[in-house]
Design a protein around this motif. Structure first.
Motif, mmCIF file in Angstrom:
data_model
loop_
_atom_site.group_PDB
_atom_site.id
_atom_site.type_symbol
_atom_site.label_atom_id
_atom_site.label_comp_id
_atom_site.label_asym_id
_atom_site.label_seq_id
_atom_site.Cartn_x
_atom_site.Cartn_y
_atom_site.Cartn_z
ATOM 1 N N GLY A 143 0.717 -1.493 -0.161
ATOM 2 C CA GLY A 143 -0.073 0.042 -0.646
ATOM 3 C C GLY A 143 1.217 1.568 0.334
ATOM 4 O O GLY A 143 0.915 2.204 -0.945
ATOM 5 N N GLN B 192 0.152 -8.129 -0.461
ATOM 6 C CA GLN B 192 0.773 -7.333 0.890
ATOM 7 C C GLN B 192 1.041 -8.570 1.716
ATOM 8 O O GLN B 192 2.598 -8.636 1.461
ATOM 9 C CB GLN B 192 -0.512 -6.751 1.552
ATOM 10 C CG GLN B 192 0.171 -5.427 3.033
ATOM 11 C CD GLN B 192 0.526 -4.420 2.129
ATOM 12 O OE1 GLN B 192 0.952 -4.380 1.040
ATOM 13 N NE2 GLN B 192 0.148 -3.155 3.267
ATOM 14 N N PHE C 215 -4.109 -6.182 -1.138
ATOM 15 C CA PHE C 215 -3.970 -3.934 -0.708
ATOM 16 C C PHE C 215 -5.161 -4.296 -1.531
ATOM 17 O O PHE C 215 -6.037 -3.463 -0.890
ATOM 18 C CB PHE C 215 -3.113 -3.774 -0.647
ATOM 19 C CG PHE C 215 -3.350 -2.701 0.041
ATOM 20 C CD1 PHE C 215 -3.291 -2.204 1.228
ATOM 21 C CD2 PHE C 215 -3.617 -1.217 -0.987
ATOM 22 C CE1 PHE C 215 -3.054 -0.687 1.442
ATOM 23 C CE2 PHE C 215 -3.638 -0.263 -0.837
ATOM 24 C CZ PHE C 215 -3.224 0.285 0.577
ATOM 25 N N ASN D 195 -8.613 -2.576 1.968
ATOM 26 C CA ASN D 195 -7.391 -2.612 1.884
ATOM 27 C C ASN D 195 -6.821 -3.421 2.849
ATOM 28 O O ASN D 195 -5.792 -2.374 4.192
ATOM 29 C CB ASN D 195 -6.662 -0.859 1.681
ATOM 30 C CG ASN D 195 -7.724 -0.616 0.895
ATOM 31 O OD1 ASN D 195 -8.364 0.497 0.758
ATOM 32 N ND2 ASN D 195 -7.053 -0.681 -0.252
ATOM 33 N N SER E 29 -3.695 -5.652 5.172
ATOM 34 C CA SER E 29 -2.076 -4.721 5.352
ATOM 35 C C SER E 29 -1.395 -6.017 6.194
ATOM 36 O O SER E 29 -0.959 -6.948 5.687
ATOM 37 C CB SER E 29 -2.487 -3.552 5.778
ATOM 38 O OG SER E 29 -0.800 -3.271 5.507
ATOM 39 N N PHE F 216 -5.876 -0.570 6.292
ATOM 40 C CA PHE F 216 -5.663 0.122 6.279
ATOM 41 C C PHE F 216 -6.555 1.256 5.771
ATOM 42 O O PHE F 216 -6.077 2.229 6.728
ATOM 43 C CB PHE F 216 -4.048 0.483 4.949
ATOM 44 C CG PHE F 216 -3.474 1.907 4.985
ATOM 45 C CD1 PHE F 216 -2.091 1.724 5.251
ATOM 46 C CD2 PHE F 216 -3.565 1.949 3.845
ATOM 47 C CE1 PHE F 216 -1.916 3.180 5.100
ATOM 48 C CE2 PHE F 216 -3.082 3.308 3.351
ATOM 49 C CZ PHE F 216 -1.798 3.634 4.591
ATOM 50 N N TYR G 13 -1.610 -0.620 10.150
ATOM 51 C CA TYR G 13 -0.684 -1.552 8.624
ATOM 52 C C TYR G 13 0.057 -2.543 9.264
ATOM 53 O O TYR G 13 -0.584 -3.866 8.755
ATOM 54 C CB TYR G 13 0.319 0.047 8.860
ATOM 55 C CG TYR G 13 1.610 -0.360 7.314
ATOM 56 C CD1 TYR G 13 0.991 -0.772 6.151
ATOM 57 C CD2 TYR G 13 2.663 -0.802 7.863
ATOM 58 C CE1 TYR G 13 2.121 -0.880 5.594
ATOM 59 C CE2 TYR G 13 3.465 -1.206 7.004
ATOM 60 C CZ TYR G 13 3.062 -1.180 5.743
ATOM 61 O OH TYR G 13 3.895 -1.230 4.777
#
Length: 343
Positions: free
Chosen positions: A5, A70, A84, A108, A110, A124, A151
């Motif tokens: 990302g 990811q 992601f 998204n 991660s 994320f 994250y």
């Protein structure tokens, strides 16, 4: 591992604390399992007991069909990864077979980690830490909400640790009790742990920070340079860190208790494409050997230093990496695949 990302759009965002820990989300959307690719469908049929962990004898694709994979993570039997771009959390047996989607329609995802039959991940743009049964088919639980730019994640005993890229915090939760360990004006990225020791990368200090869960003490273990380290790994005895510029890669180590840093590997990365993570993407260690990805290769070297050996060559931008007793596993950001190779 692990940073797709950020590789897409590396922006230092303003940080603001928004924290809400606990609660549950609705059941995750059902997803179709992705193709296991070259792992060999005929070899791993649906009938009979599951295959033993990692029986590959050469670099082998375990899963394909990804878009922007990811991190990767492991438990005793499976390899887990987050995509992601596709918004999925998936798994495949270490020995190969059909990949399965554990969570779909996520925002998204991660960082990822697994333990005791549960897989945990950060989202994320979902701004949360979540979990679901590693076997699949279960409810998705929100462990921590309002984690802006959640994250990376690591597990230590019964404790879950994670970093955020927009809230710019490092937090932990253990048996329902939450604690914020660090806060800054710039992001925190990779986090890794072994035993009671937890390490994370600070963009603001351009350093690696160390936290001892036993004593509660926190210190800087790798002092800041001109740029923050890009990747970290630990075996509990040492902390390994990778630094990269537009054209060079350096991997070093420092005793887990603190001390002088030693350079283990360096490369001019003449094949650099200008994309974040091309020269150096991920680090992993089993305590004897250090594994790292970059420059189209997966390589290994002794943790004390020495010549590096190529585990796999010609890879499509290898990224996150993990290792167990038998094999090393990695994701290829360039073609959306997950691989395994004997150590």
């Amino acid at each position: 591992m692990r940073r797709a990302g950020i590789a897409t759009c590396l922006v230092i965002a303003a940080c603001g604390a928004r924290t809400d820990l606990g609660g549950k989300s609705k059941l995750g959307d059902a997803g179709l399992a992705s193709d296991a690719g070259d792992a060999g469908d005929a070899d791993f049929g649906d009938a009979g007991p599951p295959p033993p962990p990692c029986r590959v004898t050469a670099p082998t694709i375990l899963a394909s069909g990804g878009k922007e994979i990811q991190f990767v993570g492991l438990d005793d039997d499976d390899v887990f990864w987050t995509d992601f771009a596709l918004g999925t959390v998936s798994a495949v047996a270490k020995g190969g077979g059909e990949a399965r989607v554990l969570a779909a329609g996520r925002e998204n995802p991660s960082g990822v980690a697994a333990k005791d039959g549960t897989v945990y991940w950060t989202e994320f743009n979902g701004n949360m830490v979540a979990s679901t049964p590693a076997a699949g088919g279960g409810a998705i639980t929100t462990i921590a909400a309002k984690q802006d730019g959640a994250y990376d994640i690591t597990l230590s005993g019964s404790t879950i640790y994670w970093t955020t890229f927009r809230s710019c915090t490092v937090s932990r939760i253990d048996e329902g009790k939450s604690t914020q360990l660090d806060k800054a004006k710039q992001p925190f990225s990779d986090i890794a742990s072994a035993g009671s020791l937890v390490f994370w990368i600070s963009f603001e200090k351009k350093s690696v920070e160390r936290y001892d869960a036993t004593s509660g003490a926190r210190s800087t273990i790798v002092n800041g340079g001109t740029t923050p380290p890009f990747a970290i790994a630990t075996d509990g005895a040492s902390l390994y860190f990778g630094e990269t510029s537009s054209s060079a890669t350096t991997i070093g180590s420092v005793p887990a208790g603190g001390g002088a840093a030693t350079t283990l590997f360096s490369s001019d990365c003449s094949e650099d494409s200008g994309l974040v993570g091309t020269c150096l993407a991920g680090l992993a260690t089993d305590g004897a050997t250090l594994y790292f990805t970059g420059e189209g290769q997966v390589r290994k070297m002794p943790v004390g230093g020495g010549a590096s050996v190529v585990v796999a060559d010609g890879q499509a931008r290898p990224y996150s990496v993990a290792v167990d007793e038998s094999c090393v596993y990695w994701s290829n950001l360039g073609d959306g695949t997950v691989w395994a190779a004997p150590k």
